[in-house]
Design an enzyme around this catalytic site. Structure first.
Site, PDB file in Angstrom:
ATOM      1  N   GLU A   1      47.701 -37.078 -14.379  1.00  0.00           N
ATOM      2  CA  GLU A   1      48.490 -36.746 -15.564  1.00  0.00           C
ATOM      3  C   GLU A   1      49.651 -35.774 -15.385  1.00  0.00           C
ATOM      4  O   GLU A   1      50.789 -36.043 -15.746  1.00  0.00           O
ATOM      5  CB  GLU A   1      47.363 -36.246 -16.624  1.00  0.00           C
ATOM      6  CG  GLU A   1      46.492 -37.061 -17.141  1.00  0.00           C
ATOM      7  CD  GLU A   1      47.015 -38.275 -17.871  1.00  0.00           C
ATOM      8  OE1 GLU A   1      48.066 -38.127 -18.531  1.00  0.00           O
ATOM      9  OE2 GLU A   1      46.352 -39.239 -17.915  1.00  0.00           O
TER      10      GLU A   1
ATOM     11  N   HIS B   1      56.386 -40.718 -19.459  1.00  0.00           N
ATOM     12  CA  HIS B   1      55.321 -40.430 -18.678  1.00  0.00           C
ATOM     13  C   HIS B   1      54.144 -41.664 -18.630  1.00  0.00           C
ATOM     14  O   HIS B   1      53.461 -41.728 -17.599  1.00  0.00           O
ATOM     15  CB  HIS B   1      54.372 -39.559 -19.737  1.00  0.00           C
ATOM     16  CG  HIS B   1      53.025 -39.273 -19.461  1.00  0.00           C
ATOM     17  ND1 HIS B   1      52.450 -38.175 -18.760  1.00  0.00           N
ATOM     18  CD2 HIS B   1      51.684 -39.957 -19.695  1.00  0.00           C
ATOM     19  CE1 HIS B   1      51.117 -37.949 -18.672  1.00  0.00           C
ATOM     20  NE2 HIS B   1      50.742 -39.149 -18.930  1.00  0.00           N
ATOM     21  N   GLU B   2      54.279 -42.466 -19.565  1.00  0.00           N
ATOM     22  CA  GLU B   2      53.382 -43.938 -19.455  1.00  0.00           C
ATOM     23  C   GLU B   2      54.041 -44.773 -18.436  1.00  0.00           C
ATOM     24  O   GLU B   2      52.926 -45.253 -17.654  1.00  0.00           O
ATOM     25  CB  GLU B   2      53.261 -44.455 -20.851  1.00  0.00           C
ATOM     26  CG  GLU B   2      53.021 -43.596 -22.072  1.00  0.00           C
ATOM     27  CD  GLU B   2      51.689 -43.042 -21.712  1.00  0.00           C
ATOM     28  OE1 GLU B   2      50.830 -43.460 -20.873  1.00  0.00           O
ATOM     29  OE2 GLU B   2      51.168 -41.946 -22.379  1.00  0.00           O
TER      30      GLU B   2
ATOM     31  N   HIS C   1      52.913 -43.647 -15.016  1.00  0.00           N
ATOM     32  CA  HIS C   1      51.647 -43.946 -14.573  1.00  0.00           C
ATOM     33  C   HIS C   1      51.565 -45.631 -13.706  1.00  0.00           C
ATOM     34  O   HIS C   1      50.697 -45.603 -12.837  1.00  0.00           O
ATOM     35  CB  HIS C   1      50.524 -44.137 -15.763  1.00  0.00           C
ATOM     36  CG  HIS C   1      49.992 -42.596 -16.230  1.00  0.00           C
ATOM     37  ND1 HIS C   1      49.090 -42.073 -15.290  1.00  0.00           N
ATOM     38  CD2 HIS C   1      49.920 -42.211 -17.320  1.00  0.00           C
ATOM     39  CE1 HIS C   1      48.923 -40.932 -16.010  1.00  0.00           C
ATOM     40  NE2 HIS C   1      49.278 -41.010 -17.113  1.00  0.00           N
TER      41      HIS C   1
END
Length: 281
Positions: free
Chosen positions: A211, A154-155, A158
Site C-alpha cells: 500500500e 494508486h490503483e 498496484h
C-alpha cells in the site's frame, strides 16, 4: 488504497461497459545527471517471477468480464455518456501513457475504465489494466479531479508493481514447498496453484508495504499526468472524516491515514518538479 486485492476494492460489485485506451510510450524523465526523477521504491518483488503474468492477467480479464455481466443484469452500469464515466476515462487517458515506465507489459494491456454502482468508498485496478471506481467514493467524498487521479494512480500502481502476482507467487511457493524447484521450470504444480489463486483475485489482500509502495508510485503517475500530487493529503483527510472512527473495510491492513499523509508530504519534493513541468507542457 485498498487492502483487498483490488485496492480501493474489497468486494465484487457491479461495473459498466469497458473502454480500451490507446497508449503512448514516453520514457521516465531523467535528471541532468542521468538519475531517474521521481520516487524511489526499488524493483518489483522477486516472488512475482514465480508465476506467469499472462495467467494472472487472463484470469483478471475473465473475472472482470463476469463482473460486467453481473452489473448489466442488475442495471448498475454507468453508460459511456455518464458524466462520471467520461470524467474517469479522461483522467485515465492522461495517466496511462506514463505507466510503461514502471512496467513495459502495460503497453499491451487492454485497459478498461468502468463505474460501479455501489455506495462503497472503493476503487481498484486488476492485473492487465482493468480499472473500476465505485460511485460511493466519488459521491460521498466529493473528489476533485486531482484526488480522483491520486486514487486512480494508486490503483494502477498496484497493477504495474504486480502486487497481486507477487502475493500469488509467495502463496504458491509456500504451498509447493519442496516441490517448487523441481516443478517451477515446467510450471506443473505451480501452474495449478496459480490457477486456484487466480479465482481469488478480488479478495487477495495487499500488505502495508504494498500500500505504501502504491501510494508513492501513484502519486508520481498523477504528477507526471499533470495532476497536483498534493491532493493525496486532502484525499486522506477526507477518508479520515468519512470513517468517523470506523475505517472503511479496505483499510483493515492499510497504513494509518496520518502515516500516509506524512509519507506523501515527505515525497512531495521528488514529484512536484514533475508536476510543474507537466503544467508548462
Amino acid at each position: 488504497m485498498t487492502s483487498h486485492h483490488t485496492c480501493l476494492c474489497c468486494q465484487r460489485r457491479p461495473l459498466l461497459q469497458g473502454l480500451t485506451l490507446l497508449l503512448l510510450s514516453p520514457g521516465l524523465a531523467l535528471a541532468q545527471d542521468g538519475a531517474r526523477e521521481g520516487v524511489e521504491v526499488g524493483g518489483n518483488s522477486v516472488f512475482s517471477r514465480l508465476v506467469p503474468a499472462d495467467t494472472i492477467e487472463q484470469s483478471a480479464a475473465q473475472q472482470y468480464a463476469e463482473m460486467l455481466q453481473q452489473a448489466a443484469a442488475q442495471k448498475a452500469l454507468g453508460g459511456k455518456n455518464h458524466p462520471q464515466v467520461r470524467r474517469l476515462r479522461a483522467i485515465a487517458q492522461r495517466i496511462i501513457p506514463h505507466a510503461m515506465g514502471w512496467n513495459p507489459r502495460a503497453k499491451n494491456w487492454r485497459w478498461e475504465v468502468n463505474l460501479i454502482g455501489s455506495q462503497q468508498i472503493n476503487a481498484f485496478c486488476m492485473p492487465g489494466g482493468k480499472i473500476a471506481f465505485y460511485s460511493g467514493i466519488l459521491d460521498k467524498l466529493k473528489l476533485t479531479d486531482d484526488e480522483v487521479a491520486t486514487v486512480m494512480g494508486h490503483e494502477i500502481a498496484h497493477a504495474l508493481r504486480e502486487h497481486a502476482r507477487a502475493r500469488m507467487g509467495k502463496n504458491a511457493a509456500t504451498g509447493i514447498g519442496a516441490n517448487l524447484l523441481s516443478n517451477v521450470l515446467g510450471l506443473g504444480q505451480l501452474g495449478q496453484t496459480v490457477t486456484s489463486y487466480g479465482a481469488q483475485l478480488l479478495t487477495l489482500q495487499f500488505s502495508r508495504s504494498d500500500e505504501s509502495d502504491a501510494d508513492l508510485v501513484g502519486m508520481e503517475l498523477a504528477a507526471r499526468a499533470g495532476f497536483d500530487p498534493r491532493a493525496g493529503v486532502t484525499l486522506w483527510q477526507k477518508m479520515a472524516a468519512a470513517s468517523k472512527g470506523a475505517p472503511p473495510q479496505w483499510l483493515s491492513t492499510h497504513p494509518s491515514g496520518d502515516t500516509r499523509i506524512a509519507d506523501i508530504q515527505a515525497n512531495l519534493p521528488k514529484v512536484m518538479p514533475l508536476y510543474a513541468r507537466s503544467q508548462v507542457k
